[in-house]
Design an enzyme around this catalytic site. Structure first.
Site, PDB file in Angstrom:
ATOM      1  N   LYS A  17       3.772  -6.833  12.183  1.00 32.75           N
ATOM      2  CA  LYS A  17       2.918  -7.109  11.024  1.00 32.75           C
ATOM      3  C   LYS A  17       3.202  -8.519  10.483  1.00 32.75           C
ATOM      4  O   LYS A  17       4.356  -8.909  10.321  1.00 32.75           O
ATOM      5  CB  LYS A  17       3.178  -6.044   9.950  1.00 32.75           C
ATOM      6  CG  LYS A  17       2.241  -6.145   8.765  1.00 32.75           C
ATOM      7  CD  LYS A  17       2.193  -4.813   8.014  1.00 32.75           C
ATOM      8  CE  LYS A  17       1.574  -4.953   6.646  1.00 32.75           C
ATOM      9  NZ  LYS A  17       1.368  -3.681   5.949  1.00 32.75           N
ATOM     10  N   ARG A  49       0.844  -1.189   0.000  1.00 31.57           N
ATOM     11  CA  ARG A  49       0.000   0.000   0.000  1.00 31.57           C
ATOM     12  C   ARG A  49       0.877   1.236   0.000  1.00 31.57           C
ATOM     13  O   ARG A  49       2.008   1.214   0.414  1.00 31.57           O
ATOM     14  CB  ARG A  49      -0.911   0.005   1.246  1.00 31.57           C
ATOM     15  CG  ARG A  49      -2.013  -1.034   1.186  1.00 31.57           C
ATOM     16  CD  ARG A  49      -2.927  -0.938   2.409  1.00 31.57           C
ATOM     17  NE  ARG A  49      -3.580   0.343   2.486  1.00 31.57           N
ATOM     18  CZ  ARG A  49      -3.446   1.200   3.510  1.00 31.57           C
ATOM     19  NH1 ARG A  49      -2.707   0.902   4.544  1.00 31.57           N
ATOM     20  NH2 ARG A  49      -4.073   2.355   3.497  1.00 31.57           N
ATOM     21  N   ARG A  58      -1.132   5.739  13.053  1.00 33.40           N
ATOM     22  CA  ARG A  58      -0.066   5.472  14.026  1.00 33.40           C
ATOM     23  C   ARG A  58      -0.648   5.589  15.418  1.00 33.40           C
ATOM     24  O   ARG A  58      -1.538   6.403  15.655  1.00 33.40           O
ATOM     25  CB  ARG A  58       1.039   6.520  13.876  1.00 33.40           C
ATOM     26  CG  ARG A  58       2.166   6.026  13.031  1.00 33.40           C
ATOM     27  CD  ARG A  58       3.454   6.688  13.395  1.00 33.40           C
ATOM     28  NE  ARG A  58       3.473   8.104  13.071  1.00 33.40           N
ATOM     29  CZ  ARG A  58       4.211   8.977  13.736  1.00 33.40           C
ATOM     30  NH1 ARG A  58       4.918   8.605  14.781  1.00 33.40           N
ATOM     31  NH2 ARG A  58       4.219  10.237  13.385  1.00 33.40           N
TER      32      ARG A  58
HETATM   33  C1  BTN Z   1       0.464  -3.775   2.346  1.00 34.37           C
HETATM   34  O1  BTN Z   1       1.209  -2.842   2.040  1.00 34.37           O
HETATM   35  O2  BTN Z   1       0.206  -4.020   3.526  1.00 34.37           O
HETATM   36  C2  BTN Z   1      -0.163  -4.622   1.265  1.00 34.37           C
HETATM   37  C3  BTN Z   1       0.812  -5.645   0.742  1.00 34.37           C
HETATM   38  C4  BTN Z   1       0.251  -6.562  -0.324  1.00 34.37           C
HETATM   39  C5  BTN Z   1       1.314  -7.501  -0.855  1.00 34.37           C
HETATM   40  C6  BTN Z   1       0.767  -8.530  -1.785  1.00 34.37           C
HETATM   41  S1  BTN Z   1       1.917  -9.813  -2.155  1.00 34.37           S
HETATM   42  C7  BTN Z   1       0.866 -10.429  -3.394  1.00 34.37           C
HETATM   43  C8  BTN Z   1       0.242  -9.231  -4.093  1.00 34.37           C
HETATM   44  N1  BTN Z   1       1.103  -8.788  -5.171  1.00 34.37           N
HETATM   45  C9  BTN Z   1       1.636  -7.602  -4.939  1.00 34.37           C
HETATM   46  O3  BTN Z   1       2.427  -7.016  -5.688  1.00 34.37           O
HETATM   47  N2  BTN Z   1       1.185  -7.121  -3.764  1.00 34.37           N
HETATM   48  C10 BTN Z   1       0.261  -8.031  -3.132  1.00 34.37           C
END
Ligand code: BTN
Length: 331
Positions: free
Chosen positions: A193, A128, A328
């Site tokens: 996380k 994100r 936060r």
């Molecule tokens: C976050 O930032 O918390 C969300 C992360 C999401 C990661 C996943 S891994 C599979 C899918 N492909 C990506 O490029 N991103 C999501």
């Protein structure tokens, strides 16, 4: 890396995946190449983020075993999990991002078809707010689900929160991990996380839409953050008594997500809201919400029926929708 080189490297990794020592001679015979060629191929594995340990006069080994996903098992168990929708499951060795790979595909004429794409490794995993998602080979679950729907965009409010509920619940019920949520959809265990969700949508505002749900769930990777105000990271293996395989984790989370998408399409976020509130890691606590331009501080009063955060600022309630903001906890 060229395709042929990549396949050759992968063949070698598969042979070393058990984490045991393999002699150069044994590898050369199995691969049908010279020992010098094996040595050259070993040298190239660093480019895939795979370190190989040379054990003097005995051979080569990986620092820890790599467990690849069992695609046949995933297909067998997931293809009929949703009533009336055929689910296909694909596993690729390497891709830039499973989300991007599905977004690049043409819209399927089979409206109800659902495609799940998993990768053993992502070279440009997306998180994100423009962050990258660390995606080392064979360590975690990198999954995207392509879901075609007639829903309009505003009906998708709260979808990523609903999916967070499903992941946290699955971790607790199946793996005995006490997972909680941080708005909008980080899955945390003891403040670290363990999983993140990235929902990306393509289509017309009023529908139909192609929804790509991306999930990164750590099965073995854990590390301390290097970012200011970033999270530390944990994993299923670190938190569960059960020695879960990656396939086992993928299977459980995928069936949960697929059923949740089905439920969300019918009922929306209201079917998940109370469960989200019960899993909120920072319920009632002072929090700070930051976007590119603004920062708001107040007490966290849960989420509304659209999944927007309800913030109590000096007794006045404000709602903040997820978008490009981050939460936060205030000391
Ligand atoms: C976050 O930032 O918390 C969300 C992360 C999401 C990661 C996943 S891994 C599979 C899918 N492909 C990506 O490029 N991103 C999501």
């Amino acid at each position: 890396m060229r395709d042929n080189d990549f396949e050759a490297s992968f063949e070698l990794i598969s042979m070393l995946a058990d984490g045991k020592i393999h002699s150069g001679r044994e590898l050369a015979v199995a691969l049908g190449v010279s020992r010098a060629a094996v040595w050259k191929r070993i040298g190239k594995l660093a480019g895939l983020g795979v370190d190989v340990v040379k054990v003097r006069s005995l051979g080569y080994k990986l620092p820890k075993p790599i467990e690849f996903l069992d695609v046949a098992l995933l297909q067998k168990n997931l293809s009929t999990v949703i009533p009336g929708r055929a689910v296909s499951v694909e596993v690729v060795k390497q891709v830039d991002s499973t989300n991007l790979a599905l977004l690049r595909r043409e819209r399927s004429t089979e409206e109800s078809a659902v495609t799940c794409l998993l990768a053993e490794q992502q070279t440009s995993g997306r998180g994100r707010r423009g962050k990258t998602w660390h995606s080392p080979l064979g360590e975690n679950v990198y999954l995207s689900i392509l879901w075609q729907t007639q829903l309009s965009l505003n009906k998708l409010n709260g979808l990523s929160l609903a999916l967070g509920v499903v992941i946290a619940t699955m971790l607790s019920e199946v793996f005995g991990i006490n997972a909680q949520l941080k708005w909008p959809n980080d899955v945390l265990v003891k403040n670290k996380k363990i999983a993140g969700i990235l929902v990306e949508v393509d289509g017309a505002l009023e529908g139909p839409l192609r929804v790509v749900v991306g999930l990164g769930l750590n099965v073995t990777t854990e590390h301390e953050t290097t970012e200011p105000n970033g999270h530390n990271w944990t994993s299923v293996r670190a938190q569960s008594e059960r020695n879960a395989s990656r396939t086992d984790v993928a299977l459980n989370v995928m069936s949960g997500l697929l059923l949740a998408l089905h439920e969300f399409e019918r009922l929306g976020f209201r079917a998940f809201r109370q469960r989200w509130i019960a899993l909120d890691a920072y319920a009632g606590m002072p929090v700070q919400i930051t976007s590119h331009e603004h920062s708001h501080t107040g007490l966290n009063r849960g989420v509304d029926e659209n999944g927007a955060l309800v913030l109590d600022v000096d007794g006045v309630l404000h709602t903040i929708s997820s978008g490009e903001v981050s939460l936060r906890v205030r000391a």
